[in-house]
Write an enzyme that holds these catalytic residues in place. Structure first.
Site, PDB file in Angstrom:
ATOM      1  N   TYR A  13       0.865  -1.186   0.000  1.00 52.43           N
ATOM      2  CA  TYR A  13       0.000   0.000   0.000  1.00 52.43           C
ATOM      3  C   TYR A  13       0.897   1.231   0.000  1.00 52.43           C
ATOM      4  CZ  TYR A  13      -3.791   3.071   1.732  1.00 52.43           C
ATOM      5  OH  TYR A  13      -4.729   4.062   1.889  1.00 52.43           O
ATOM      6  N   TYR A 173     -11.699  -5.001   7.155  1.00 52.05           N
ATOM      7  CA  TYR A 173     -10.414  -4.584   7.726  1.00 52.05           C
ATOM      8  C   TYR A 173     -10.596  -3.454   8.727  1.00 52.05           C
ATOM      9  CZ  TYR A 173      -5.835  -2.513   8.279  1.00 52.05           C
ATOM     10  OH  TYR A 173      -4.695  -2.004   8.851  1.00 52.05           O
ATOM     11  N   HIS A 174     -11.263  -2.404   8.308  1.00 50.21           N
ATOM     12  CA  HIS A 174     -11.357  -1.197   9.124  1.00 50.21           C
ATOM     13  C   HIS A 174     -12.282  -1.404  10.323  1.00 50.21           C
ATOM     14  CE1 HIS A 174     -10.454  -0.273   4.927  1.00 50.21           C
ATOM     15  NE2 HIS A 174      -9.570   0.552   5.442  1.00 50.21           N
ATOM     16  N   LYS A 543     -11.083  16.926  16.304  1.00 50.66           N
ATOM     17  CA  LYS A 543     -10.325  16.317  15.213  1.00 50.66           C
ATOM     18  C   LYS A 543     -10.279  17.308  14.047  1.00 50.66           C
ATOM     19  CE  LYS A 543     -10.005  12.163  13.950  1.00 50.66           C
ATOM     20  NZ  LYS A 543      -8.575  12.078  14.291  1.00 50.66           N
ATOM     21  N   ASP A 547      -8.579  14.014   8.638  1.00 49.26           N
ATOM     22  CA  ASP A 547      -8.300  12.702   9.222  1.00 49.26           C
ATOM     23  C   ASP A 547      -9.576  12.119   9.822  1.00 49.26           C
ATOM     24  OD1 ASP A 547      -7.283  10.502  10.622  1.00 49.26           O
ATOM     25  OD2 ASP A 547      -6.724  11.748  12.337  1.00 49.26           O
ATOM     26  N   HIS A 549      -9.798   8.883  11.000  1.00 49.60           N
ATOM     27  CA  HIS A 549      -9.544   7.780  11.924  1.00 49.60           C
ATOM     28  C   HIS A 549      -9.826   8.274  13.342  1.00 49.60           C
ATOM     29  CE1 HIS A 549      -7.395   6.085   8.440  1.00 49.60           C
ATOM     30  NE2 HIS A 549      -7.718   4.937   8.987  1.00 49.60           N
TER      31      HIS A 549
END
Length: 669
Positions: A13, A173-174, A543, A547, A549
């Site tokens: 990646y 995955y996430h 935040k 971003d 996440h």
């Protein structure tokens, strides 16, 4: 012994700074034996902003490559023949747009062929799973129903025009990165697949005959954690459940079309900043979980680098991860045997248990009305935040051992990290200005009338049920930018803010009586300090930037609530100005900023300056994220009260540090 299997597609990646720099990286990786490309796009590209947009500040080229227009897409794949490449693109909200530019570049590379012939030769994957964006990564743009429409349009277009393309990668995955248990990961990913397939079926764009091909092109992108026996069994459970769903719900008769096809990025959540060399063996164990079982083996594997918890990996670090795959595939005898686990009572029992648990959770989601309803209600997000909080609590108590973090912490100095600043790669600080200049030059040479007409057609089609891929291709050819494409659809579809999952999440404690001793002591300090300052302590968790996440910010918010703070958390994607405004409006005692994209040196000073201008220069600011030591020192010099990185895993200790900062700022100690 059966004939030796072909190895899986090996990817890394990658993408950073500029299209030209990323192109050089890709060609270098391919020369080292990588067999496919996996493109990381920067956050402005993923969320549909041009580099000069205020929200793009500090984010251009940080976690991937900026591709604001067709000219940059050309540079990204210069000297890489796309008709002979297998390319995975991690892109979701703007997947249609990036796929259109990819197709146009391929057409330009093959001017002697009809565009349709070129499209039929393209192979690869667009991630294009928007539901997990609402739950974990945060790079969504449009409301769920409009996002699903874009996904259905891409799927319907590719099944006819780019038949070798995987138009969506359903991502579990996430979900694991956000705290999902194996059962939740199975259930939520499969519920997402059901929502997508139902939307395509109901759109009427694909015939009954072709719908089986749609099912056959659905791929998954999964996570493999370090509990590799459980993870391997999870993959076998995925195979079993997908075969059942596609057969019973969708009537797919061809076993090949029911095959569970997946690629994997092994777990980054478990990578540690402390003793980061231990990450190598973690990555190997995680790779085994998705390669050992032939019946549930990944089609493509990409591995993180040992130093991802420290910052951006260098080409050498990525090479090391590629070599891990090559040693397993070419030196070991793994690919010479049939499935190693058929008939194992241990494996069969574990798979059956995972299937049962996943089905129960799927039933709960379907009872709510399906995946979209479970997103809108906040159910799935709340469940993930609660599961993540439980994991954090197990680590802090020592019940879950993390080597080098909460056990076996004594260590020799590592030669790998003797010079921390040299152990990671820095993104090009000029990338943002270069991208802005690129857009200005691009706009200066294009036909503005042609662009305006193409965007008007896109807007008009968006107001009907017309497939949007043709209008998107026309906009790409005309020279529209990523921000213009997304901005046009924002005007029609509107924007969306997903539930944070924090307010209803179950934390470490539901009442004072059950609090661990350390937390009880911190709660008492929070209460006493609040009384000294004339009210309950208020913490703003912000935040800034793009971003998405938010896992760390959510866990801080949940633990702060458990510690007795009044918590103000408004979710992701805020400008520094919005964070300052919230601090003023809520009269907070501390501002906590979470940034994992590497844009801390641009955005944190903006917050500090804004607070001073608003007369709140005495309010302490703490920062958390993947922040190199040298940057942490600079932030402290600029006025930040404390900097926390992944090595600071003790959330209750962080709460104590916040109280310390508040007391110091108010002269109470």
């Amino acid at each position: 012994m059966s004939e030796k299997d072909r190895p899986w597609v090996m990817r890394t990646y990658a993408g950073h700074s500029t299209a030209a720099a990323s192109n050089a990286l890709y060609r270098g990786n391919l020369a080292k034996g990588q067999t496919g490309l996996s493109v990381a796009f920067d956050l402005p590209t993923q969320t549909g902003y041009d580099p000069q947009d205020a929200l793009s500040r500090g984010e251009v080229g940080k976690v991937g490559v900026p591709v604001p227009h067709l000219g940059e897409m050309r540079k990204l794949f210069d000297d890489i023949p796309l008709t002979g490449m297998n390319t995975s693109m991690t892109i979701n909200a703007t997947a249609m747009w990036l796929l259109a530019m990819y197709q146009v570049v391929a057409e330009e590379q093959n001017p002697e062929l009809d565009p349709s012939e070129v499209a039929h030769q393209l192979a690869g994957t667009t991630q294009n799973d928007i539901i997990k964006e609402y739950l974990s990564r945060g790079t969504y743009v449009f409301p769920p129903e409009h996002s699903l429409r874009l996904i259905a349009d891409v799927i319907s277009y590719t099944v006819h025009e780019i038949p070798k393309w995987n138009p969506i990668n359903i991502c579990s995955y996430h979900l694991q990165e956000a705290g999902a248990t194996p059962e939740q990961e199975l259930a939520y990913a499969l519920c997402t697949a059901i929502a997508v397939l139902d939307t395509v079926k109901n759109s009427g764009q694909v015939s009954e005959e072709d719908f089986e091909k749609v099912v056959g092109r659905i791929s998954f992108f999964v996570n493999a954690g370090v509990r590799f026996v459980e993870e391997m069994c999870k993959m076998r459970a995925f195979v079993e459940l997908w075969d059942e769903i596609t057969r019973d719900r969708y009537g797919v008769e061809d076993p090949k079309m029911r095959r569970f096809r997946y690629g994997v990025q092994v777990n980054s959540l478990g990578l540690t900043e402390a003793q980061p060399e231990n990450n190598v063996q973690r990555i190997v164990l995680e790779m085994l979980g998705v390669t050992l079982s032939k019946k549930a083996r990944a089609r493509a594997v990409q591995l993180p680098a040992w130093n991802e918890a420290l910052g951006l990996p260098r080409p050498w670090d990525q090479q090391w991860s590629l070599r891990l795959q090559q040693v397993l595939a070419f030196e070991s005898d793994l690919l010479e045997y049939d499935d190693l686990f058929d008939g194992s009572p241990v494996v069969e029992a574990k798979v059956a248990s995972l299937v049962e648990g996943a089905k129960a959770e799927m039933d709960r989601v379907q009872a709510l009305g399906g995946a979209i309803a479970a997103v809108d209600s906040g159910y799935m997000k709340q469940a993930l935040v609660s599961a993540h909080a439980a994991r954090r609590a197990r680590i802090e108590s020592g019940e879950e051992v993390i080597v080098g973090v909460n056990k076996f912490e004594t260590t020799e100095p590592s030669p790998l990290t003797a010079d921390l600043d040299a152990a990671i790669m820095a993104a090009d600080p000029e990338a943002e200005q270069a991208a802005i200049a690129s857009v200005e030059e691009w706009k200066a040479q294009r036909d503005e009338t042609e662009v305006a007409e193409a965007l008007a057609k896109l807007a008009a089609d968006a107001k009907t049920d017309t497939n949007l891929m043709p209008a998107t291709l026309a906009a790409a050819r005309a020279g529209a930018t990523t921000g213009e494409w997304a901005g046009t659809l924002r005007e029609v579809f509107g924007e969306f803010r997903a539930p944070t999952g924090v307010s209803g999440a179950v934390g470490v404690v539901s009442d004072v009586g059950s609090a661990p001793a350390e937390l009880t002591a911190v709660r008492e300090r929070v209460r006493e300090t609040g009384e000294e300052l004339g009210g309950r302590l208020r913490l703003l968790v912000g935040k800034p930037g793009l971003d998405g996440h938010s896992n760390g910010a959510e866990q801080v918010a949940v633990r702060a609530r458990d510690a007795g703070f009044e918590v103000i958390y408004q979710g992701i994607r805020l400008t520094p100005e919005q964070i300052v405004s919230a601090a003023v409006a809520e009269d907070v005692h501390c501002v906590g900023i979470s940034i994992l994209s590497g844009s801390h040196m641009e955005l944190v000073p903006d917050v500090l300056d804004g607070l001073r201008e608003a007369g709140l220069g005495d309010v302490p600011v703490i920062v958390g994220g993947i922040i190199p030591d040298s940057d942490g020192r600079k932030l402290m010099e600029q006025g930040v009260a404390a900097v926390y990185t992944p090595k600071d895993f003790g959330l209750t200790q962080i709460m104590g540090g916040i109280v310390d900062a508040i007391r110091k700022a108010n002269g109470l100690d």
